[in-house]
Design a protein around this motif. Structure first.
Motif, mmCIF file in Angstrom:
data_model
loop_
_atom_site.group_PDB
_atom_site.id
_atom_site.type_symbol
_atom_site.label_atom_id
_atom_site.label_comp_id
_atom_site.label_asym_id
_atom_site.label_seq_id
_atom_site.Cartn_x
_atom_site.Cartn_y
_atom_site.Cartn_z
ATOM 1 N N ASP A 25 0.767 -1.205 -0.137
ATOM 2 C CA ASP A 25 0.077 -0.052 -0.056
ATOM 3 C C ASP A 25 0.856 1.213 0.001
ATOM 4 O O ASP A 25 0.578 2.380 -0.591
ATOM 5 C CB ASP A 25 -1.072 0.001 1.244
ATOM 6 C CG ASP A 25 -2.011 -1.284 1.142
ATOM 7 O OD1 ASP A 25 -2.496 -1.212 0.198
ATOM 8 O OD2 ASP A 25 -1.944 -2.044 2.033
ATOM 9 N N PHE A 77 0.459 5.092 -1.839
ATOM 10 C CA PHE A 77 0.368 6.376 -1.047
ATOM 11 C C PHE A 77 1.261 7.374 -1.707
ATOM 12 O O PHE A 77 0.858 8.693 -1.908
ATOM 13 C CB PHE A 77 0.858 5.919 0.443
ATOM 14 C CG PHE A 77 0.977 7.108 1.201
ATOM 15 C CD1 PHE A 77 -0.137 8.002 1.831
ATOM 16 C CD2 PHE A 77 2.411 7.785 1.719
ATOM 17 C CE1 PHE A 77 0.067 8.959 2.595
ATOM 18 C CE2 PHE A 77 2.455 8.680 2.187
ATOM 19 C CZ PHE A 77 1.470 9.438 3.118
ATOM 20 N N SER A 137 -4.953 10.384 1.965
ATOM 21 C CA SER A 137 -4.781 8.880 2.475
ATOM 22 C C SER A 137 -6.047 8.240 1.755
ATOM 23 O O SER A 137 -7.029 8.941 1.737
ATOM 24 C CB SER A 137 -5.004 9.039 3.956
ATOM 25 O OG SER A 137 -5.069 7.582 4.168
ATOM 26 N N ASP A 139 -1.716 5.149 6.081
ATOM 27 C CA ASP A 139 -1.562 4.133 5.080
ATOM 28 C C ASP A 139 -0.697 3.307 5.181
ATOM 29 O O ASP A 139 0.123 2.668 4.358
ATOM 30 C CB ASP A 139 -1.560 4.750 3.759
ATOM 31 C CG ASP A 139 -2.886 5.436 3.187
ATOM 32 O OD1 ASP A 139 -3.825 5.412 3.919
ATOM 33 O OD2 ASP A 139 -2.753 5.896 2.069
#
Length: 565
Positions: A219, A223, A303, A542
């Motif tokens: 992830d 971001f 985010s 995140d």
């Protein structure tokens, strides 16, 4: 082989699809094996032609098809042509009761006449019709027309070679590369070389050259990409670039969430990667909520997943040292942190969502409920599977620990909807920054319409805007990618280590909200503020550590676009 005289000619163009096709073709490897093949708007049906009764018939749903190609054979003396369709239907896992997508290839030889060009033309006609019908079925799923990535599309795929166990590039070449070729999706592979490489790249790149940006990593790389897009002068247009995710990291929360939104059976590891690769090939695009986060230094971040303080942030950041073991790093980090459980003191405030009143029996929902968004969204069309009600113990805790002021609306906003002023055009023609109309300055008190939790000892505070916070942690069963909500959880001090562990074990099945834990509070909110009093700690956005101190956040519904089916 002669063409069947009963074959109907293609009908006129109808809703983007040329009507039913029928033909008889031979097997690619054996000319003595013949098949009757028929194509409708929804399926490709294949039946072996033989003199024996009970001919085997196989039906492939076109929603499972990623592509079809026509080509000449490798032998120049072969007058025949070929077309091959690629399907990824759900099939039973090997030695398992579950199902997962598995690749199936169907190839046919076309030799209607002795003219190679005529045979190739017929093969191309079939390949084109299968592709068109497959695209139409995908865009019509659930009876709604969805936005679709332009075909043929140009995709930039950013790979972090160090994510997860350092196998992202191998996973791409082994599981996704061939699928993209089958779907005729042209792409450019970019290997990131250092932290914030992707952020710097998308901040400057000519986005008109790309129809989608795809991240093959955990992830953290997404971001970077989202914040790079939002730092551009043309951010309002840039953030509309469809974003895709291929799980190649440890957490893979967004990938797990997208898979969940597609209503597919649970999947992990390579099966989750195959599912996300399949959705990328289908190219359907929905909306994605983003959350604007303000830090004490006045820095603003965007985010897509979560904001965490306390236990979850500690595990996220401290488990980085175990990254080489993959997703099990979070289990290791959880056990280490449970052994020396920390408690943090702080203040929490939030703008709650005012739930729509329940309709009496017999009322007409269509006349009373708000209309659906005007943007087509695959993700928002799927029904929520679980919307928990607060247990009595949760309600009593909430009433005991917090103060609710009257529900007056904030200036420029209300509890039921965000009336955010998205941007303003400056005199020089440039687009100014996104306005967070629900948030006061960090050094100003929150509006009276907010709920303020009295100074409290917390084990964790977690704000989530997707269904999953890891592949195997189903944090919000009812969440959607564009539901316009921040799902706020907090756990107060006094919870035992075994009880906290039971919560996270229950989260694997999305059952934690029904556990009746008196220390767990769950609220749906539009904005929040967190003010840590404990002088040292970690805050993650995140999964990435940010500066420690006061922080506040606001949801921006549907700000970005997501390849999600």
């Amino acid at each position: 082989m002669e063409k069947d005289a009963s074959e109907p000619e293609p009908s006129r163009q109808r809703n983007g699809f040329v009507g039913v096709l029928y033909g008889e073709f031979t097997d690619m490897l054996n000319d003595r094996v013949r098949y009757s093949v028929s194509l409708t708007e929804s399926a490709l049906t294949i039946q072996r032609i033989s003199s024996s009764p009970g001919r085997t018939k196989v039906v492939f749903n076109l929603t499972d098809c990623v592509g079809c190609r026509a080509y000449k054979g490798p032998d120049s003396s072969d007058v025949g042509a070929y077309f091959t369709a690629y399907f990824y239907p759900f099939k039973r896992r090997w030695m398992s009761a579950g199902v997962a997508r598995q690749r199936v290839e169907q190839c046919f030889r076309v030799a209607l006449v002795q003219d190679p060009l005529a045979n190739l033309h017929e093969a191309e006609r079939w390949a084109h019709a299968i592709r068109d019908a497959s695209a139409l079925q995908a865009s019509r799923r659930d009876g709604v027309m969805y936005t679709e990535v332009r075909r043929p599309c140009r995709v930039m795929i950013l790979v972090n070679p160090h994510s997860g166990r350092g196998q992202a590039l191998q996973l791409f070449t082994g599981h996704v590369q061939g699928m993209l070729t089958e779907a005729a999706v042209p792409y450019t592979l970019v290997i990131t070389e250092h932290q914030n490489h992707a952020r710097e790249l998308v901040r400057k790149v000519d986005l008109s050259q790309w129809d989608a940006l795809v991240i093959m990593s955990g992830d953290g790389l997404l971001f970077e990409v989202i914040n790079g897009l939002m730092e551009r002068e043309d951010w309002q247009e840039a953030i509309q670039t469809p974003l895709g995710i291929l799980p190649g990291g440890s957490g893979n929360a967004l990938a797990a969430s997208i898979h969940h939104y597609s209503q597919s059976p649970p999947a992990w590891n390579e099966e989750l990667l195959l599912s996300c690769g399949f959705m990328l090939c289908k190219g359907l695009v929905g909306s994605l909520d983003l959350v604007s986060i303000h830090l004490a230094s006045r820095r603003r971040l965007f985010s897509f997943l979560s904001l965490a303080w306390g236990f979850v942030a500690d595990v996220d950041i401290e488990s980085e040292k175990y990254r080489h073991v993959g997703a099990i790093r979070f289990l290791m980090g959880t056990l280490v942190r449970l052994a020396s459980l920390r408690v943090y003191q702080g203040r929490l405030a939030y703008l709650p969502v005012k739930e729509a009143p329940k309709l009496p029996k017999g009322s007409i929902k269509a006349h009373l409920e708000p209309s659906t968004p005007n943007h087509p969204s695959l993700c928002s069309s799927l029904p929520c599977q679980f919307v928990p009600n607060s247990s009595p113990s949760q309600n009593s805790l909430h009433n005991r620990k917090s103060t609710n002021s009257n529900q007056n609306t904030i200036s420029n906003s209300s509890n039921n909807a965000i009336t955010t002023k998205r941007s303003e055009t400056q005199s020089d023609g440039k687009t100014s920054a996104l306005v967070d109309s629900l948030l006061p300055e960090l050094d100003q008190p929150v509006p009276e319409s907010w709920t303020v939790v009295k100074e409290e000892d917390f084990v964790l505070v977690l704000a989530v805007y997707q269904s999953h916070i890891a592949e195997d942690l189903w944090a919000v069963p009812g969440a959607m990618a564009d539901d316009g909500l921040i799902h706020l959880f907090y756990v107060t001090a006094g919870i035992s280590r075994p009880a906290l562990l039971r919560l996270f074990l229950a989260m694997e099945k999305g059952a934690h909200l029904a556990s009746g834990c008196p220390h767990l509070v769950y609220e749906k909110v539009k904005a929040l503020r967190l003010e840590p009093i404990t002088p040292h700690g970690m805050i993650s956005v995140d999964g990435e550590m940010v500066e420690y101190g006061p922080v506040q956040a606001q949801i921006h519904p549907g700000l970005a676009r997501l390849v999600c089916g």
